[in-house]
Design a protein around this motif. Structure first.
Motif: not given
Length: 212
Positions: A111-139
């Motif tokens: 329960v604690a892990g599920g609630v905490s994971a949901y509450m920190t999803t916005p931070l995970d979304v930002i982290k993931t998008r920064l990591q997958v974008q690469g170094s180029t100004k593309s898609f």
């Protein structure tokens, strides 16, 4: 590396997307990163294309996600555990329920892990998008840092954008946290018993020595 390999899909679909993206970015002379066939090839490719910085892309955003997540998870777990202990004492539950620490760790940890994971999803979304974008100004390359990612997601997608993938994140963290806290309670219980046993033996030896 994990994030990029997860989002790329099949080789055919990725190459098709790269072709379309490269055609639209000829003026800038930048291209999307290639399809990764394995972790070693991915690491080598990122190192050659983006250097050490590419391998550590999203490091600070990862800390900004994991530190609050860990803090919230432990806080929720300890609060629920104290509530359960209070309930046991108040309603004087039998000894059968007094020694269920591992089971409690399983349920409360999940329960604690599920609630905490949901509450920190916005931070995970930002982290993931920064990591997958690469170094180029593309898609994928739309963000110039954490604050820029936050602002653009908020402006273009609203609140919904910050909680994309929240269900999958919760499904992953519920069993992971449950197993973690179950193991913690199991080890805590058995080590405490051993420590108490050893302390009793030391006290007995000391008493016998004194009497002699």
């Amino acid at each position: 590396m994990k994030q990029r390999m997860q989002v790329q899909g099949t080789k055919r679909s990725w190459n098709s997307m790269i072709s379309k993206d490269n055609a639209s970015s000829l003026k800038s002379g930048t291209n999307m990163y290639e399809y990764y066939t394995g972790i070693f090839q991915a690491g080598t490719s990122i190192w050659k294309r983006e250097g050490l910085r590419g391998l550590y892309e999203g490091y600070w955003s990862t800390l900004m996600r994991d530190v609050p997540f860990a803090g919230l998870m432990v806080m929720f777990y300890e609060a629920m555990k104290d509530t359960v202990e209070y309930g046991k004492g108040r309603w004087a539950l039998g000894s059968r329920w007094q020694d269920q620490n591992s089971f409690e760790g399983l349920v409360l940890g999940g329960v604690a892990g599920g609630v905490s994971a949901y509450m920190t999803t916005p931070l995970d979304v930002i982290k993931t998008r920064l990591q997958v974008q690469g170094s180029t100004k593309s898609f994928f390359c739309r963000y110039n840092g954490w604050l820029d990612a936050f602002q653009k997601i908020w402006n273009t997608e609203g609140t919904k954008g910050f909680f994309r993938g929240s269900t999958a994140r919760v499904i992953w963290y519920v069993p992971a946290s449950a197993c973690t806290f179950m193991a913690v309670e199991f080890l805590r219980e058995h080590f405490n018993d051993k420590i108490q046993h050893d302390a009793h033996e030391v006290a007995s030896i000391s008493m016998e020595t004194t009497l002699q």
